[in-house]
Write an enzyme that holds these catalytic residues in place. Structure first.
Site, PDB file in Angstrom:
ATOM      1  N   MET A 125       0.854  -1.190   0.000  1.00 52.71           N
ATOM      2  CA  MET A 125       0.000   0.000   0.000  1.00 52.71           C
ATOM      3  C   MET A 125       0.891   1.241   0.000  1.00 52.71           C
ATOM      4  SD  MET A 125      -2.687  -0.987   3.023  1.00 52.71           S
ATOM      5  CE  MET A 125      -2.491  -2.524   3.849  1.00 52.71           C
ATOM      6  N   GLU A 244      -5.524  -6.975  10.751  1.00 50.31           N
ATOM      7  CA  GLU A 244      -4.103  -6.593  10.693  1.00 50.31           C
ATOM      8  C   GLU A 244      -3.684  -5.913  11.997  1.00 50.31           C
ATOM      9  OE1 GLU A 244      -2.900  -4.428   7.216  1.00 50.31           O
ATOM     10  OE2 GLU A 244      -0.972  -3.874   8.078  1.00 50.31           O
TER      11      GLU A 244
HETATM   12  C1  FAD Z   1       9.147  -2.061   9.207  1.00 53.09           C
HETATM   13  C2  FAD Z   1       7.979  -1.577   8.428  1.00 53.09           C
HETATM   14  C3  FAD Z   1       7.170  -2.489   7.747  1.00 53.09           C
HETATM   15  C4  FAD Z   1       6.105  -2.044   6.979  1.00 53.09           C
HETATM   16  N1  FAD Z   1       5.380  -2.940   6.237  1.00 53.09           N
HETATM   17  C5  FAD Z   1       4.473  -2.484   5.341  1.00 53.09           C
HETATM   18  C6  FAD Z   1       3.830  -3.365   4.420  1.00 53.09           C
HETATM   19  O1  FAD Z   1       4.052  -4.591   4.431  1.00 53.09           O
HETATM   20  N2  FAD Z   1       2.987  -2.842   3.499  1.00 53.09           N
HETATM   21  C7  FAD Z   1       2.705  -1.510   3.437  1.00 53.09           C
HETATM   22  O2  FAD Z   1       1.932  -1.105   2.586  1.00 53.09           O
HETATM   23  N3  FAD Z   1       3.277  -0.646   4.302  1.00 53.09           N
HETATM   24  C8  FAD Z   1       4.160  -1.091   5.245  1.00 53.09           C
HETATM   25  N4  FAD Z   1       4.772  -0.223   6.106  1.00 53.09           N
HETATM   26  C9  FAD Z   1       4.449   1.204   6.023  1.00 53.09           C
HETATM   27  C10 FAD Z   1       3.651   1.738   7.197  1.00 53.09           C
HETATM   28  O3  FAD Z   1       2.360   1.222   7.192  1.00 53.09           O
HETATM   29  C11 FAD Z   1       3.715   3.268   7.100  1.00 53.09           C
HETATM   30  O4  FAD Z   1       5.047   3.645   7.407  1.00 53.09           O
HETATM   31  C12 FAD Z   1       2.730   3.937   8.019  1.00 53.09           C
HETATM   32  O5  FAD Z   1       1.410   3.728   7.598  1.00 53.09           O
HETATM   33  C13 FAD Z   1       2.985   5.461   8.115  1.00 53.09           C
HETATM   34  O6  FAD Z   1       3.108   6.041   6.860  1.00 53.09           O
HETATM   35  P1  FAD Z   1       4.349   7.004   6.550  1.00 53.09           P
HETATM   36  O7  FAD Z   1       5.573   6.260   6.925  1.00 53.09           O
HETATM   37  O8  FAD Z   1       4.220   7.481   5.167  1.00 53.09           O
HETATM   38  O9  FAD Z   1       4.174   8.195   7.568  1.00 53.09           O
HETATM   39  P2  FAD Z   1       3.318   9.523   7.318  1.00 53.09           P
HETATM   40  O10 FAD Z   1       1.969   9.168   6.859  1.00 53.09           O
HETATM   41  O11 FAD Z   1       4.121  10.467   6.520  1.00 53.09           O
HETATM   42  O12 FAD Z   1       3.218  10.067   8.818  1.00 53.09           O
HETATM   43  C14 FAD Z   1       4.277  10.794   9.459  1.00 53.09           C
HETATM   44  C15 FAD Z   1       3.780  11.246  10.829  1.00 53.09           C
HETATM   45  O13 FAD Z   1       2.629  12.081  10.667  1.00 53.09           O
HETATM   46  C16 FAD Z   1       1.561  11.558  11.426  1.00 53.09           C
HETATM   47  N5  FAD Z   1       0.272  11.782  10.731  1.00 53.09           N
HETATM   48  C17 FAD Z   1      -0.038  11.507   9.438  1.00 53.09           C
HETATM   49  N6  FAD Z   1      -1.328  11.789   9.202  1.00 53.09           N
HETATM   50  C18 FAD Z   1      -1.846  12.262  10.377  1.00 53.09           C
HETATM   51  C19 FAD Z   1      -3.138  12.693  10.789  1.00 53.09           C
HETATM   52  N7  FAD Z   1      -4.186  12.713   9.951  1.00 53.09           N
HETATM   53  N8  FAD Z   1      -3.292  13.089  12.081  1.00 53.09           N
HETATM   54  C20 FAD Z   1      -2.258  13.069  12.941  1.00 53.09           C
HETATM   55  N9  FAD Z   1      -1.030  12.654  12.611  1.00 53.09           N
HETATM   56  C21 FAD Z   1      -0.815  12.237  11.350  1.00 53.09           C
HETATM   57  C22 FAD Z   1       1.832  10.063  11.540  1.00 53.09           C
HETATM   58  O14 FAD Z   1       1.135   9.510  12.639  1.00 53.09           O
HETATM   59  C23 FAD Z   1       3.346  10.079  11.711  1.00 53.09           C
HETATM   60  O15 FAD Z   1       3.662  10.319  13.046  1.00 53.09           O
HETATM   61  C24 FAD Z   1       5.811  -0.656   6.927  1.00 53.09           C
HETATM   62  C25 FAD Z   1       6.589   0.252   7.650  1.00 53.09           C
HETATM   63  C26 FAD Z   1       7.661  -0.190   8.373  1.00 53.09           C
HETATM   64  C27 FAD Z   1       8.514   0.828   9.080  1.00 53.09           C
END
Ligand code: FAD
Length: 381
Positions: A125, A244
Protein backbone atom coordinates in the site's frame (compact mmCIF):
# COMPACT_ATOMS: atom_id res chain seq x y z
CA UNK A 1 -2.26 -18.71 30.90
CA UNK A 2 -5.95 -19.35 30.17
CA UNK A 3 -7.48 -17.60 27.22
CA UNK A 4 -11.25 -17.85 26.75
CA UNK A 5 -10.94 -18.71 23.04
CA UNK A 6 -8.43 -21.53 23.48
CA UNK A 7 -9.22 -25.17 24.19
CA UNK A 8 -7.05 -28.18 24.92
CA UNK A 9 -6.43 -28.73 21.17
CA UNK A 10 -4.98 -25.24 20.88
CA UNK A 11 -2.63 -25.98 23.77
CA UNK A 12 -1.47 -29.18 22.09
CA UNK A 13 -0.94 -27.21 18.89
CA UNK A 14 1.03 -24.56 20.83
CA UNK A 15 3.29 -27.23 22.33
CA UNK A 16 4.02 -28.76 18.95
CA UNK A 17 4.71 -25.33 17.41
CA UNK A 18 6.97 -24.43 20.34
CA UNK A 19 8.90 -27.66 19.87
CA UNK A 20 9.22 -26.92 16.17
CA UNK A 21 10.47 -23.37 16.84
CA UNK A 22 12.96 -24.59 19.44
CA UNK A 23 14.48 -26.76 16.74
CA UNK A 24 14.00 -24.65 13.61
CA UNK A 25 14.01 -21.01 14.74
CA UNK A 26 15.59 -20.25 18.14
CA UNK A 27 19.04 -21.69 17.26
CA UNK A 28 19.21 -19.74 13.98
CA UNK A 29 17.57 -16.47 14.92
CA UNK A 30 20.81 -14.58 15.65
CA UNK A 31 22.27 -15.73 12.34
CA UNK A 32 19.13 -14.58 10.52
CA UNK A 33 19.50 -11.20 12.19
CA UNK A 34 23.09 -10.96 10.98
CA UNK A 35 22.14 -12.19 7.48
CA UNK A 36 19.28 -9.66 7.47
CA UNK A 37 17.02 -12.40 6.10
CA UNK A 38 15.00 -15.45 7.09
CA UNK A 39 15.70 -18.29 4.65
CA UNK A 40 12.90 -19.56 2.47
CA UNK A 41 13.48 -23.04 3.91
CA UNK A 42 12.02 -21.83 7.22
CA UNK A 43 8.81 -20.95 5.38
CA UNK A 44 8.55 -24.33 3.70
CA UNK A 45 9.22 -26.11 7.00
CA UNK A 46 6.43 -24.07 8.60
CA UNK A 47 4.20 -25.08 5.69
CA UNK A 48 5.06 -28.78 5.97
CA UNK A 49 3.97 -28.74 9.61
CA UNK A 50 0.67 -26.97 8.93
CA UNK A 51 1.70 -23.67 10.54
CA UNK A 52 0.88 -21.54 7.50
CA UNK A 53 -2.68 -20.32 6.96
CA UNK A 54 -4.28 -23.06 9.12
CA UNK A 55 -7.67 -21.35 8.99
CA UNK A 56 -8.26 -21.68 5.24
CA UNK A 57 -10.33 -24.38 3.51
CA UNK A 58 -8.98 -27.91 3.39
CA UNK A 59 -9.54 -27.94 -0.37
CA UNK A 60 -6.86 -25.25 -0.66
CA UNK A 61 -4.45 -26.97 1.71
CA UNK A 62 -5.51 -25.38 5.00
CA UNK A 63 -6.89 -27.15 8.08
CA UNK A 64 -10.14 -25.15 8.36
CA UNK A 65 -9.50 -24.43 12.02
CA UNK A 66 -10.64 -21.39 13.98
CA UNK A 67 -8.62 -18.20 14.31
CA UNK A 68 -7.46 -19.18 17.81
CA UNK A 69 -4.74 -21.20 16.07
CA UNK A 70 -3.54 -18.06 14.33
CA UNK A 71 -3.38 -16.26 17.68
CA UNK A 72 -1.18 -19.09 19.00
CA UNK A 73 1.10 -18.87 15.95
CA UNK A 74 1.50 -15.09 16.25
CA UNK A 75 2.29 -15.32 19.97
CA UNK A 76 4.82 -18.11 19.59
CA UNK A 77 6.58 -16.43 16.65
CA UNK A 78 6.82 -13.20 18.65
CA UNK A 79 8.42 -15.10 21.51
CA UNK A 80 11.23 -16.10 19.15
CA UNK A 81 11.61 -12.52 17.95
CA UNK A 82 9.69 -9.67 16.34
CA UNK A 83 11.59 -10.27 13.09
CA UNK A 84 9.24 -13.16 12.29
CA UNK A 85 6.34 -10.77 11.86
CA UNK A 86 6.35 -11.41 8.09
CA UNK A 87 4.92 -14.89 8.67
CA UNK A 88 1.93 -13.47 10.55
CA UNK A 89 1.52 -10.91 7.79
CA UNK A 90 1.34 -13.71 5.22
CA UNK A 91 -1.06 -15.87 7.29
CA UNK A 92 -3.41 -13.31 8.75
CA UNK A 93 -3.12 -10.19 6.66
CA UNK A 94 -2.35 -10.91 2.99
CA UNK A 95 -3.83 -14.38 2.36
CA UNK A 96 -7.19 -13.34 3.93
CA UNK A 97 -7.62 -10.81 1.08
CA UNK A 98 -7.57 -13.72 -1.37
CA UNK A 99 -9.90 -15.89 0.71
CA UNK A 100 -12.34 -13.00 1.19
CA UNK A 101 -12.30 -11.27 -2.20
CA UNK A 102 -10.77 -13.79 -4.63
CA UNK A 103 -12.76 -15.71 -7.23
CA UNK A 104 -12.90 -19.53 -7.07
CA UNK A 105 -10.33 -19.63 -9.87
CA UNK A 106 -7.98 -17.22 -8.08
CA UNK A 107 -8.24 -19.19 -4.85
CA UNK A 108 -7.48 -22.45 -6.65
CA UNK A 109 -4.51 -20.84 -8.37
CA UNK A 110 -2.89 -19.08 -5.42
CA UNK A 111 -3.94 -20.51 -2.08
CA UNK A 112 -2.46 -24.05 -2.09
CA UNK A 113 1.13 -22.81 -2.48
CA UNK A 114 0.52 -20.18 0.24
CA UNK A 115 -0.13 -23.00 2.71
CA UNK A 116 3.04 -24.89 1.77
CA UNK A 117 5.31 -21.84 1.96
CA UNK A 118 6.27 -22.15 -1.69
CA UNK A 119 4.51 -18.85 -2.26
CA UNK A 120 5.36 -15.99 0.10
CA UNK A 121 3.01 -13.02 -0.01
CA UNK A 122 3.15 -9.29 0.67
CA UNK A 123 0.80 -6.34 0.58
CA UNK A 124 1.96 -3.08 -0.97
CA UNK A 125 0.00 0.00 0.00
CA UNK A 126 2.67 2.47 1.16
CA UNK A 127 4.55 4.64 -1.34
CA UNK A 128 7.51 6.97 -0.93
CA UNK A 129 5.15 9.97 -0.86
CA UNK A 130 2.13 8.41 0.88
CA UNK A 131 1.63 6.22 3.93
CA UNK A 132 -1.16 7.28 6.26
CA UNK A 133 -3.06 9.07 3.48
CA UNK A 134 -3.81 5.93 1.47
CA UNK A 135 -6.43 7.50 -0.81
CA UNK A 136 -3.64 9.63 -2.23
CA UNK A 137 -1.49 6.83 -3.67
CA UNK A 138 0.08 7.55 -7.03
CA UNK A 139 0.67 4.07 -8.47
CA UNK A 140 -1.59 3.71 -11.50
CA UNK A 141 -3.07 0.68 -13.26
CA UNK A 142 -4.41 1.42 -16.74
CA UNK A 143 -6.51 -1.18 -18.51
CA UNK A 144 -5.18 -1.82 -22.02
CA UNK A 145 -6.97 -4.72 -23.72
CA UNK A 146 -6.71 -7.77 -21.49
CA UNK A 147 -3.93 -6.34 -19.28
CA UNK A 148 -3.49 -3.63 -16.69
CA UNK A 149 -0.32 -1.60 -17.15
CA UNK A 150 1.01 -0.68 -13.71
CA UNK A 151 3.41 2.19 -13.01
CA UNK A 152 4.61 3.33 -9.62
CA UNK A 153 6.74 2.59 -6.62
CA UNK A 154 6.03 1.09 -3.20
CA UNK A 155 8.19 1.21 -0.10
CA UNK A 156 8.59 -0.38 3.36
CA UNK A 157 7.05 -3.62 2.06
CA UNK A 158 7.29 -6.52 4.50
CA UNK A 159 8.41 -9.75 2.74
CA UNK A 160 9.27 -7.50 -0.22
CA UNK A 161 12.36 -9.43 -1.36
CA UNK A 162 10.98 -12.95 -0.88
CA UNK A 163 7.45 -12.18 -2.07
CA UNK A 164 6.20 -14.28 -4.98
CA UNK A 165 2.79 -12.68 -4.94
CA UNK A 166 2.05 -9.08 -3.95
CA UNK A 167 -1.33 -7.45 -3.48
CA UNK A 168 -0.75 -3.97 -4.83
CA UNK A 169 -2.99 -0.99 -4.14
CA UNK A 170 -3.20 1.13 -7.29
CA UNK A 171 -5.35 3.78 -8.88
CA UNK A 172 -7.49 2.47 -11.72
CA UNK A 173 -9.25 5.84 -11.88
CA UNK A 174 -7.30 8.99 -11.12
CA UNK A 175 -10.07 11.49 -11.81
CA UNK A 176 -12.89 10.14 -9.62
CA UNK A 177 -13.82 12.01 -6.41
CA UNK A 178 -13.62 11.17 -3.56
CA UNK A 179 -10.20 9.84 -4.44
CA UNK A 180 -10.50 6.56 -2.52
CA UNK A 181 -13.10 5.37 -5.04
CA UNK A 182 -10.32 5.07 -7.63
CA UNK A 183 -8.30 2.54 -5.62
CA UNK A 184 -8.22 -1.12 -6.74
CA UNK A 185 -6.20 -4.15 -5.68
CA UNK A 186 -4.14 -6.10 -8.21
CA UNK A 187 -2.32 -9.33 -7.48
CA UNK A 188 1.11 -9.07 -9.06
CA UNK A 189 3.25 -12.16 -9.34
CA UNK A 190 7.02 -12.37 -9.18
CA UNK A 191 7.56 -12.96 -12.90
CA UNK A 192 5.30 -10.27 -14.34
CA UNK A 193 7.39 -8.21 -16.77
CA UNK A 194 8.10 -4.73 -15.43
CA UNK A 195 8.01 -5.76 -11.75
CA UNK A 196 11.34 -5.42 -9.94
CA UNK A 197 12.65 -5.00 -6.40
CA UNK A 198 14.34 -1.82 -5.27
CA UNK A 199 16.53 -1.60 -2.19
CA UNK A 200 16.33 -4.08 0.66
CA UNK A 201 15.89 -1.53 3.43
CA UNK A 202 18.26 -1.17 6.36
CA UNK A 203 16.18 -0.79 9.51
CA UNK A 204 16.80 0.24 13.14
CA UNK A 205 15.42 -3.11 14.28
CA UNK A 206 13.59 -6.19 12.94
CA UNK A 207 16.87 -7.00 11.23
CA UNK A 208 15.93 -10.43 9.90
CA UNK A 209 12.59 -9.23 8.58
CA UNK A 210 12.77 -8.57 4.87
CA UNK A 211 11.52 -5.05 4.08
CA UNK A 212 11.93 -3.66 0.58
CA UNK A 213 11.02 -1.23 -2.14
CA UNK A 214 9.04 -2.51 -5.11
CA UNK A 215 9.10 -0.92 -8.56
CA UNK A 216 6.53 -1.23 -11.34
CA UNK A 217 7.52 0.08 -14.76
CA UNK A 218 4.94 -0.59 -17.47
CA UNK A 219 4.28 -3.81 -15.58
CA UNK A 220 1.78 -5.93 -17.50
CA UNK A 221 -0.71 -7.68 -15.26
CA UNK A 222 -3.50 -9.87 -16.71
CA UNK A 223 -6.90 -8.41 -15.89
CA UNK A 224 -7.88 -11.72 -14.21
CA UNK A 225 -5.50 -10.64 -11.43
CA UNK A 226 -7.84 -7.90 -10.26
CA UNK A 227 -8.97 -8.77 -6.72
CA UNK A 228 -12.67 -8.16 -6.23
CA UNK A 229 -14.13 -5.19 -8.09
CA UNK A 230 -12.47 -2.13 -9.56
CA UNK A 231 -12.73 0.90 -7.30
CA UNK A 232 -13.44 -1.16 -4.16
CA UNK A 233 -9.80 -1.56 -3.06
CA UNK A 234 -9.95 1.09 -0.38
CA UNK A 235 -13.05 -0.49 1.20
CA UNK A 236 -11.39 -3.92 1.12
CA UNK A 237 -8.32 -2.52 2.89
CA UNK A 238 -10.43 -0.85 5.56
CA UNK A 239 -12.27 -4.13 6.06
CA UNK A 240 -9.06 -6.13 6.48
CA UNK A 241 -7.23 -3.61 8.65
CA UNK A 242 -9.20 -4.78 11.73
CA UNK A 243 -7.45 -8.15 11.71
CA UNK A 244 -4.10 -6.59 10.69
CA UNK A 245 -4.15 -4.25 13.69
CA UNK A 246 -5.29 -7.02 16.00
CA UNK A 247 -2.29 -9.10 14.91
CA UNK A 248 0.02 -6.16 15.76
CA UNK A 249 -1.65 -5.81 19.17
CA UNK A 250 -1.25 -9.55 19.84
CA UNK A 251 2.47 -9.38 19.00
CA UNK A 252 2.96 -6.29 21.20
CA UNK A 253 1.25 -8.01 24.13
CA UNK A 254 3.36 -11.15 23.67
CA UNK A 255 6.50 -8.98 23.53
CA UNK A 256 5.51 -7.19 26.77
CA UNK A 257 4.93 -10.51 28.53
CA UNK A 258 8.27 -11.80 27.31
CA UNK A 259 10.19 -8.67 28.39
CA UNK A 260 8.58 -8.67 31.81
CA UNK A 261 9.41 -12.33 32.36
CA UNK A 262 13.06 -11.95 31.32
CA UNK A 263 13.45 -8.87 33.52
CA UNK A 264 11.93 -10.50 36.61
CA UNK A 265 14.40 -13.33 36.14
CA UNK A 266 17.30 -10.88 35.72
CA UNK A 267 16.55 -8.68 38.75
CA UNK A 268 16.28 -11.75 40.95
CA UNK A 269 19.78 -12.86 40.02
CA UNK A 270 21.74 -9.58 39.76
CA UNK A 271 23.23 -8.25 42.96
CA UNK A 272 24.20 -4.72 44.05
CA UNK A 273 24.98 -3.35 47.51
CA UNK A 274 24.84 -6.84 49.00
CA UNK A 275 21.37 -7.81 47.82
CA UNK A 276 19.55 -8.67 44.63
CA UNK A 277 18.29 -5.66 42.73
CA UNK A 278 14.79 -7.13 43.00
CA UNK A 279 14.92 -6.15 46.67
CA UNK A 280 15.09 -2.43 45.94
CA UNK A 281 11.73 -0.80 46.27
CA UNK A 282 12.20 1.08 43.00
CA UNK A 283 12.64 -2.24 41.16
CA UNK A 284 9.60 -3.72 42.86
CA UNK A 285 7.44 -0.72 42.01
CA UNK A 286 8.56 -0.70 38.39
CA UNK A 287 7.88 -4.43 38.06
CA UNK A 288 4.53 -4.07 39.84
CA UNK A 289 3.50 -1.28 37.49
CA UNK A 290 4.54 -3.21 34.39
CA UNK A 291 2.85 -6.42 35.60
CA UNK A 292 -0.37 -4.45 36.09
CA UNK A 293 -0.18 -3.01 32.57
CA UNK A 294 0.50 -6.47 31.14
CA UNK A 295 -2.46 -8.04 33.00
CA UNK A 296 -4.83 -5.28 31.94
CA UNK A 297 -3.59 -5.45 28.37
CA UNK A 298 -4.12 -9.20 28.29
CA UNK A 299 -7.68 -8.95 29.63
CA UNK A 300 -8.65 -6.33 27.03
CA UNK A 301 -6.92 -8.18 24.21
CA UNK A 302 -8.49 -11.54 25.05
CA UNK A 303 -11.95 -10.01 25.05
CA UNK A 304 -11.27 -8.40 21.70
CA UNK A 305 -10.04 -11.63 20.17
CA UNK A 306 -13.27 -13.34 21.23
CA UNK A 307 -15.33 -10.55 19.66
CA UNK A 308 -13.26 -10.59 16.47
CA UNK A 309 -13.59 -14.38 16.21
CA UNK A 310 -17.34 -13.96 16.71
CA UNK A 311 -17.42 -11.81 13.57
CA UNK A 312 -18.15 -8.54 15.35
CA UNK A 313 -17.11 -5.16 14.02
CA UNK A 314 -14.62 -4.04 16.68
CA UNK A 315 -12.72 -1.43 14.68
CA UNK A 316 -12.79 1.16 17.46
CA UNK A 317 -11.64 -1.25 20.15
CA UNK A 318 -8.99 -2.76 17.88
CA UNK A 319 -7.66 0.75 17.22
CA UNK A 320 -7.54 1.27 21.01
CA UNK A 321 -5.69 -2.03 21.51
CA UNK A 322 -3.24 -1.30 18.70
CA UNK A 323 -2.10 2.07 20.04
CA UNK A 324 -2.26 1.24 23.71
CA UNK A 325 -0.58 -2.15 23.63
CA UNK A 326 2.21 -1.04 21.28
CA UNK A 327 2.88 2.04 23.40
CA UNK A 328 2.85 -0.09 26.56
CA UNK A 329 5.35 -2.46 24.96
CA UNK A 330 7.60 0.46 24.06
CA UNK A 331 7.50 1.77 27.64
CA UNK A 332 8.13 -1.69 29.01
CA UNK A 333 11.14 -2.12 26.71
CA UNK A 334 12.64 1.14 28.02
CA UNK A 335 12.07 0.31 31.67
CA UNK A 336 13.24 -3.28 31.35
CA UNK A 337 16.43 -2.13 29.65
CA UNK A 338 17.03 0.30 32.53
CA UNK A 339 16.59 -2.50 35.07
CA UNK A 340 19.21 -4.56 33.21
CA UNK A 341 21.77 -1.77 33.72
CA UNK A 342 24.68 -1.77 31.27
CA UNK A 343 24.00 -5.37 30.26
CA UNK A 344 20.65 -4.28 28.85
CA UNK A 345 22.52 -2.27 26.25
CA UNK A 346 24.56 -5.25 25.10
CA UNK A 347 23.43 -7.23 22.09
CA UNK A 348 23.94 -10.51 23.90
CA UNK A 349 21.00 -9.65 26.16
CA UNK A 350 17.63 -10.15 24.52
CA UNK A 351 16.19 -6.95 25.98
CA UNK A 352 18.52 -4.94 23.72
CA UNK A 353 16.97 -6.45 20.61
CA UNK A 354 13.44 -6.01 21.98
CA UNK A 355 14.21 -2.34 22.63
CA UNK A 356 15.21 -1.88 18.98
CA UNK A 357 12.39 -3.94 17.54
CA UNK A 358 9.31 -2.69 19.35
CA UNK A 359 8.98 1.03 18.41
CA UNK A 360 7.97 0.27 14.83
CA UNK A 361 4.77 -1.39 16.06
CA UNK A 362 3.52 2.15 16.82
CA UNK A 363 4.12 3.05 13.18
CA UNK A 364 3.10 0.21 10.90
CA UNK A 365 -0.42 -1.07 10.22
CA UNK A 366 -1.53 2.54 10.63
CA UNK A 367 0.33 4.86 13.01
CA UNK A 368 -0.87 5.26 16.58
CA UNK A 369 -1.92 8.82 15.73
CA UNK A 370 -4.15 7.45 12.96
CA UNK A 371 -5.60 4.95 15.50
CA UNK A 372 -6.57 7.89 17.68
CA UNK A 373 -8.21 9.71 14.75
CA UNK A 374 -10.32 6.57 14.11
CA UNK A 375 -11.33 6.31 17.77
CA UNK A 376 -12.20 10.01 17.94
CA UNK A 377 -14.24 9.82 14.72
CA UNK A 378 -16.14 6.76 15.94
CA UNK A 379 -16.87 8.57 19.21
CA UNK A 380 -18.64 11.18 17.12
CA UNK A 381 -15.94 13.86 17.36
C1 FAD B 1 9.15 -2.06 9.21
C2 FAD B 1 7.98 -1.58 8.43
C3 FAD B 1 7.17 -2.49 7.75
C4 FAD B 1 6.10 -2.04 6.98
N1 FAD B 1 5.38 -2.94 6.24
C5 FAD B 1 4.47 -2.48 5.34
C6 FAD B 1 3.83 -3.36 4.42
O1 FAD B 1 4.05 -4.59 4.43
N2 FAD B 1 2.99 -2.84 3.50
C7 FAD B 1 2.70 -1.51 3.44
O2 FAD B 1 1.93 -1.10 2.59
N3 FAD B 1 3.28 -0.65 4.30
C8 FAD B 1 4.16 -1.09 5.24
N4 FAD B 1 4.77 -0.22 6.11
C9 FAD B 1 4.45 1.20 6.02
C10 FAD B 1 3.65 1.74 7.20
O3 FAD B 1 2.36 1.22 7.19
C11 FAD B 1 3.72 3.27 7.10
O4 FAD B 1 5.05 3.64 7.41
C12 FAD B 1 2.73 3.94 8.02
O5 FAD B 1 1.41 3.73 7.60
C13 FAD B 1 2.99 5.46 8.11
O6 FAD B 1 3.11 6.04 6.86
P1 FAD B 1 4.35 7.00 6.55
O7 FAD B 1 5.57 6.26 6.93
O8 FAD B 1 4.22 7.48 5.17
O9 FAD B 1 4.17 8.20 7.57
P2 FAD B 1 3.32 9.52 7.32
O10 FAD B 1 1.97 9.17 6.86
O11 FAD B 1 4.12 10.47 6.52
O12 FAD B 1 3.22 10.07 8.82
C14 FAD B 1 4.28 10.79 9.46
C15 FAD B 1 3.78 11.25 10.83
O13 FAD B 1 2.63 12.08 10.67
C16 FAD B 1 1.56 11.56 11.43
N5 FAD B 1 0.27 11.78 10.73
C17 FAD B 1 -0.04 11.51 9.44
N6 FAD B 1 -1.33 11.79 9.20
C18 FAD B 1 -1.85 12.26 10.38
C19 FAD B 1 -3.14 12.69 10.79
N7 FAD B 1 -4.19 12.71 9.95
N8 FAD B 1 -3.29 13.09 12.08
C20 FAD B 1 -2.26 13.07 12.94
N9 FAD B 1 -1.03 12.65 12.61
C21 FAD B 1 -0.81 12.24 11.35
C22 FAD B 1 1.83 10.06 11.54
O14 FAD B 1 1.14 9.51 12.64
C23 FAD B 1 3.35 10.08 11.71
O15 FAD B 1 3.66 10.32 13.05
C24 FAD B 1 5.81 -0.66 6.93
C25 FAD B 1 6.59 0.25 7.65
C26 FAD B 1 7.66 -0.19 8.37
C27 FAD B 1 8.51 0.83 9.08
Amino acid sequence: MNHPYLQEEHDIFRMSLRKFLEKEAFPYYEKWETDRMIPRTFWTKMGEQGFLCPDIDEKYGGSEVDWGYSVVINEELERVGSGLVGVGLHNDIVVPYITAFGTAEQKKRWLPSCTTGKTITAIAMTEPGTGSDLANIKTTAKLEGDHYVVNGQKTFITNGIHADLVIVACKTDTSIRPKHKGVSLLVIERDHPGFSRGRKLDKVGLHCQDTAELIFEDCKVPKENLLGEEGKGFLYMMDKLQQERLVVAIAAQAASEEMLEMTIEYVKSREAFGRTISQFQNTQFKIAEMATEVEMGRAFLDRLIVEHMGGKNVVTKVSMAKWKLTETARNIATQCMQLHGGYGYMEEYKIARRYRDIPVASIYAGTNEIMKTIIAKNLGL
